[in-house]
Design a protein around this motif. Structure first.
Motif, PDB file in Angstrom:
ATOM      1  N   GLN A   1       0.814  -1.213   0.000  1.00  0.00           N
ATOM      2  CA  GLN A   1       0.000   0.000   0.000  1.00  0.00           C
ATOM      3  C   GLN A   1       0.850   1.266   0.000  1.00  0.00           C
ATOM      4  OE1 GLN A   1      -2.880  -0.699   3.208  1.00  0.00           O
ATOM      5  NE2 GLN A   1      -4.256  -1.643   1.716  1.00  0.00           N
ATOM      6  N   VAL A   2       2.026   1.207   0.590  1.00  0.00           N
ATOM      7  CA  VAL A   2       2.943   2.356   0.532  1.00  0.00           C
ATOM      8  C   VAL A   2       3.444   2.565  -0.894  1.00  0.00           C
ATOM      9  CG1 VAL A   2       5.254   3.152   1.201  1.00  0.00           C
ATOM     10  CG2 VAL A   2       3.675   2.315   2.946  1.00  0.00           C
ATOM     11  N   PHE A   3       3.787   1.478  -1.580  1.00  0.00           N
ATOM     12  CA  PHE A   3       4.241   1.592  -2.967  1.00  0.00           C
ATOM     13  C   PHE A   3       3.140   2.126  -3.871  1.00  0.00           C
ATOM     14  CE2 PHE A   3       8.158  -0.289  -1.949  1.00  0.00           C
ATOM     15  CZ  PHE A   3       8.987  -0.276  -3.068  1.00  0.00           C
ATOM     16  N   LEU A   4       1.905   1.711  -3.628  1.00  0.00           N
ATOM     17  CA  LEU A   4       0.795   2.224  -4.426  1.00  0.00           C
ATOM     18  C   LEU A   4       0.692   3.736  -4.302  1.00  0.00           C
ATOM     19  CD1 LEU A   4      -1.986  -0.425  -3.683  1.00  0.00           C
ATOM     20  CD2 LEU A   4      -1.020   0.077  -5.931  1.00  0.00           C
ATOM     21  N   ARG A   5       0.783   4.223  -3.093  1.00  0.00           N
ATOM     22  CA  ARG A   5       0.599   5.659  -2.839  1.00  0.00           C
ATOM     23  C   ARG A   5       1.784   6.489  -3.357  1.00  0.00           C
ATOM     24  NH1 ARG A   5      -3.373   8.795   0.327  1.00  0.00           N
ATOM     25  NH2 ARG A   5      -2.365  10.734   0.873  1.00  0.00           N
ATOM     26  N   TYR A   6       2.995   6.019  -3.048  1.00  0.00           N
ATOM     27  CA  TYR A   6       4.158   6.878  -3.274  1.00  0.00           C
ATOM     28  C   TYR A   6       4.962   6.547  -4.539  1.00  0.00           C
ATOM     29  CZ  TYR A   6       2.941   8.406   1.365  1.00  0.00           C
ATOM     30  OH  TYR A   6       2.247   8.907   2.443  1.00  0.00           O
ATOM     31  N   PHE A   7       4.653   5.433  -5.183  1.00  0.00           N
ATOM     32  CA  PHE A   7       5.352   5.095  -6.428  1.00  0.00           C
ATOM     33  C   PHE A   7       4.419   4.985  -7.627  1.00  0.00           C
ATOM     34  CE2 PHE A   7       8.372   3.780  -3.224  1.00  0.00           C
ATOM     35  CZ  PHE A   7       9.577   4.228  -3.746  1.00  0.00           C
ATOM     36  N   LEU A   8       3.103   4.951  -7.350  1.00  0.00           N
ATOM     37  CA  LEU A   8       2.145   4.887  -8.450  1.00  0.00           C
ATOM     38  C   LEU A   8       1.259   6.131  -8.513  1.00  0.00           C
ATOM     39  CD1 LEU A   8       1.813   2.708 -10.606  1.00  0.00           C
ATOM     40  CD2 LEU A   8      -0.112   1.794  -9.316  1.00  0.00           C
ATOM     41  N   PHE A   9       0.917   6.674  -7.358  1.00  0.00           N
ATOM     42  CA  PHE A   9       0.059   7.860  -7.330  1.00  0.00           C
ATOM     43  C   PHE A   9       0.854   9.163  -7.442  1.00  0.00           C
ATOM     44  CE2 PHE A   9      -3.744   5.886  -4.820  1.00  0.00           C
ATOM     45  CZ  PHE A   9      -3.895   4.955  -5.827  1.00  0.00           C
ATOM     46  N   GLU A  10       1.800   9.338  -6.548  1.00  0.00           N
ATOM     47  CA  GLU A  10       2.511  10.623  -6.474  1.00  0.00           C
ATOM     48  C   GLU A  10       3.263  11.007  -7.747  1.00  0.00           C
ATOM     49  OE1 GLU A  10       4.913  11.554  -3.152  1.00  0.00           O
ATOM     50  OE2 GLU A  10       3.200  11.820  -1.810  1.00  0.00           O
ATOM     51  N   PRO A  11       4.019  10.071  -8.378  1.00  0.00           N
ATOM     52  CA  PRO A  11       4.782  10.469  -9.567  1.00  0.00           C
ATOM     53  C   PRO A  11       3.920  11.002 -10.708  1.00  0.00           C
ATOM     54  CG  PRO A  11       5.588   8.373  -8.728  1.00  0.00           C
ATOM     55  CD  PRO A  11       4.319   8.679  -7.996  1.00  0.00           C
TER      56      PRO A  11
ATOM     57  N   PHE B   1      -7.587  -7.859  -2.456  1.00  0.00           N
ATOM     58  CA  PHE B   1      -8.306  -6.791  -1.753  1.00  0.00           C
ATOM     59  C   PHE B   1      -7.350  -5.727  -1.204  1.00  0.00           C
ATOM     60  CE2 PHE B   1      -9.353  -5.383   2.589  1.00  0.00           C
ATOM     61  CZ  PHE B   1     -10.459  -4.590   2.347  1.00  0.00           C
ATOM     62  N   VAL B   2      -6.146  -6.137  -0.818  1.00  0.00           N
ATOM     63  CA  VAL B   2      -5.154  -5.191  -0.290  1.00  0.00           C
ATOM     64  C   VAL B   2      -4.904  -4.061  -1.290  1.00  0.00           C
ATOM     65  CG1 VAL B   2      -2.722  -4.946   0.389  1.00  0.00           C
ATOM     66  CG2 VAL B   2      -4.047  -6.923   1.179  1.00  0.00           C
ATOM     67  N   ILE B   3      -4.956  -4.376  -2.570  1.00  0.00           N
ATOM     68  CA  ILE B   3      -4.762  -3.374  -3.626  1.00  0.00           C
ATOM     69  C   ILE B   3      -6.071  -2.663  -3.954  1.00  0.00           C
ATOM     70  CG2 ILE B   3      -4.127  -3.069  -6.067  1.00  0.00           C
ATOM     71  CD1 ILE B   3      -2.241  -5.498  -5.688  1.00  0.00           C
ATOM     72  N   ILE B   4      -7.136  -3.429  -4.082  1.00  0.00           N
ATOM     73  CA  ILE B   4      -8.429  -2.870  -4.492  1.00  0.00           C
ATOM     74  C   ILE B   4      -8.966  -1.867  -3.476  1.00  0.00           C
ATOM     75  CG2 ILE B   4     -10.833  -3.427  -4.994  1.00  0.00           C
ATOM     76  CD1 ILE B   4      -8.844  -4.205  -7.180  1.00  0.00           C
ATOM     77  N   VAL B   5      -8.747  -2.110  -2.180  1.00  0.00           N
ATOM     78  CA  VAL B   5      -9.276  -1.209  -1.157  1.00  0.00           C
ATOM     79  C   VAL B   5      -8.675   0.186  -1.285  1.00  0.00           C
ATOM     80  CG1 VAL B   5      -7.565  -1.726   0.668  1.00  0.00           C
ATOM     81  CG2 VAL B   5      -9.900  -1.067   1.294  1.00  0.00           C
ATOM     82  N   VAL B   6      -7.425   0.264  -1.756  1.00  0.00           N
ATOM     83  CA  VAL B   6      -6.790   1.566  -1.974  1.00  0.00           C
ATOM     84  C   VAL B   6      -7.495   2.304  -3.113  1.00  0.00           C
ATOM     85  CG1 VAL B   6      -4.666   2.744  -2.650  1.00  0.00           C
ATOM     86  CG2 VAL B   6      -4.571   0.789  -1.080  1.00  0.00           C
ATOM     87  N   ALA B   7      -7.813   1.572  -4.182  1.00  0.00           N
ATOM     88  CA  ALA B   7      -8.529   2.184  -5.306  1.00  0.00           C
ATOM     89  C   ALA B   7      -9.899   2.680  -4.868  1.00  0.00           C
ATOM     90  CB  ALA B   7      -8.672   1.169  -6.443  1.00  0.00           C
TER      91      ALA B   7
ATOM     92  N   VAL C   1      -6.480  10.068 -16.634  1.00  0.00           N
ATOM     93  CA  VAL C   1      -5.302   9.603 -15.897  1.00  0.00           C
ATOM     94  C   VAL C   1      -5.700   8.742 -14.701  1.00  0.00           C
ATOM     95  CG1 VAL C   1      -5.123  11.662 -14.421  1.00  0.00           C
ATOM     96  CG2 VAL C   1      -3.077  10.305 -14.922  1.00  0.00           C
ATOM     97  N   GLN C   2      -6.812   9.095 -14.042  1.00  0.00           N
ATOM     98  CA  GLN C   2      -7.275   8.289 -12.899  1.00  0.00           C
ATOM     99  C   GLN C   2      -7.667   6.882 -13.363  1.00  0.00           C
ATOM    100  OE1 GLN C   2      -6.398  10.821 -10.345  1.00  0.00           O
ATOM    101  NE2 GLN C   2      -8.183  10.008  -9.328  1.00  0.00           N
ATOM    102  N   THR C   3      -8.313   6.808 -14.525  1.00  0.00           N
ATOM    103  CA  THR C   3      -8.724   5.515 -15.079  1.00  0.00           C
ATOM    104  C   THR C   3      -7.508   4.677 -15.465  1.00  0.00           C
ATOM    105  OG1 THR C   3     -10.771   6.501 -15.928  1.00  0.00           O
ATOM    106  CG2 THR C   3     -10.117   4.372 -16.843  1.00  0.00           C
ATOM    107  N   LEU C   4      -6.481   5.338 -15.991  1.00  0.00           N
ATOM    108  CA  LEU C   4      -5.250   4.633 -16.353  1.00  0.00           C
ATOM    109  C   LEU C   4      -4.614   3.988 -15.122  1.00  0.00           C
ATOM    110  CD1 LEU C   4      -2.928   3.956 -18.347  1.00  0.00           C
ATOM    111  CD2 LEU C   4      -1.934   6.187 -17.770  1.00  0.00           C
ATOM    112  N   ILE C   5      -4.496   4.748 -14.049  1.00  0.00           N
ATOM    113  CA  ILE C   5      -3.897   4.222 -12.820  1.00  0.00           C
ATOM    114  C   ILE C   5      -4.784   3.142 -12.207  1.00  0.00           C
ATOM    115  CG2 ILE C   5      -3.139   4.809 -10.493  1.00  0.00           C
ATOM    116  CD1 ILE C   5      -1.295   5.762 -12.742  1.00  0.00           C
TER     117      ILE C   5
END
Length: 302
Positions: free
Chosen positions: A19-29, A148-154, A169-173
């Motif tokens: 979940q940290v990688f999702l936020r800071y390596f997939l969302f922020e960049p 679910f660990v990934i989907i709950v973030v979405a 862009v949101q749909t792409l991510i």
């Protein structure tokens, strides 16, 4: 330390890392519009960790008889931790997770989303007490919970922030997150079947219906071989379609994800001993880890 072992702290670290990688390596960049503050996101991670820990606790409670045969040295419930204490921990962890889920759902203006945490909490209990004993169904359910660990973030951080202006862009991510959820589901499904091979003796004595008990070890190896082959084909297609232009990403996936999966594919055909399956299970866990780390590459590819 005994409680950390009961919670399976390695799994909890993996949840946090994902979940940290999702936020800071997939969302922020990509400057993705998010819904939760850093504090809110930390609460979401904590709630997911609590649910995961609760699932491990209830699983250990119902697995005492099986674990006394398969891995007696790892049995905690009934020895260093009483069954009553374990049940109390299960309830507390679920109350915390559901409470946080209710709070976050109201914060983002989607109170109905709290039903998601309640449902997962119920499924964890049903899985440990019943579904785990049903051939293949238990494997599918636990693999969905991993996804679910990934989907709950979405659901909590990405979807509520979608507007007509940022929809592309949101749909792409969101699509990338679904890809990772499918990957996590597939790798965990393979690993669950491998673990069933490893634990066949205890499962048989406990009346648990798993693929090795229904089909036998040889046929189950072939099922695992087939599912692993399908995953490899899917990854090769994905690599060629979306990542082929980035040489570093290609080499990373080839050597740290596809390579280990090919090893599992080759070795599973003739695997027979508990040691064989334990080794393959460990390799699949590494594949999951390298899959999560690969999120860091997308900022250089898109």
């Amino acid at each position: 330390m005994k409680y950390l072992k009961l919670f399976r702290y390695q799994n909890l670290i993996f949840v946090i890392l994902t979940q940290v990688f999702l936020r800071y390596f997939l969302f922020e960049p990509f400057g993705i519009t998010i819904t939760l503050s850093d504090f809110g996101y930390a609460l979401l991670v904590f709630a997911t960790v609590c649910l995961t820990a609760a699932g491990n606790v209830i699983n250990d409670i119902y697995d005492v008889e099986t674990d006394q045969i398969n891995k007696p040295e790892h049995v905690l419930v009934g020895k260093s931790i009483s069954e009553q204490s374990a049940y109390t921990l299960f309830i507390i962890l679920n109350v915390i997770a559901v409470g946080i889920g209710f709070y976050l759902s109201n914060i983002i203006g989607k109170p109905g989303f709290s039903a998601l945490f309640i449902s997962i909490s119920a499924i964890l209990y049903i899985y440990a007490s019943y579904l785990k004993r049903t051939v293949l169904v238990g494997n599918l359910v636990i693999s969905l919970l991993v996804a679910f660990v990934i989907i709950v973030v979405a659901i909590y951080d990405l979807m509520p922030a979608i507007t007509p202006q940022n929809k592309a862009v949101q749909t792409l991510i969101f699509g990338l997150m679904l890809d990772y959820a499918v990957f996590a589901f597939a790798v965990n499904l393979i690993r669950e079947m491998v673990k069933d091979q490893q634990d066949v003796k205890g499962d048989h004595n406990s009346g648990i219906q798993t693929l090795p008990i229904i089909l036998g070890k040889t046929r189950t190896n072939k099922v695992i071989f087939s599912v692993t082959a399908l995953l490899i084909i899917g990854l090769i297609y994905y690599l060629y379609t979306y990542m082929f232009q980035n040489q570093v990403a290609v080499l990373y996936v080839l050597f740290l994800i596809l390579g280990p999966l090919l090893y599992v594919l080759i070795k599973i055909w003739n695997a027979d001993t508990k040691h064989d399956y334990r080794k393959l299970s460990g390799i699949l866990k590494l594949v999951m880890l390298f899959g999560v780390i690969s999120m860091a590459f997308y900022q250089f590819m898109l």
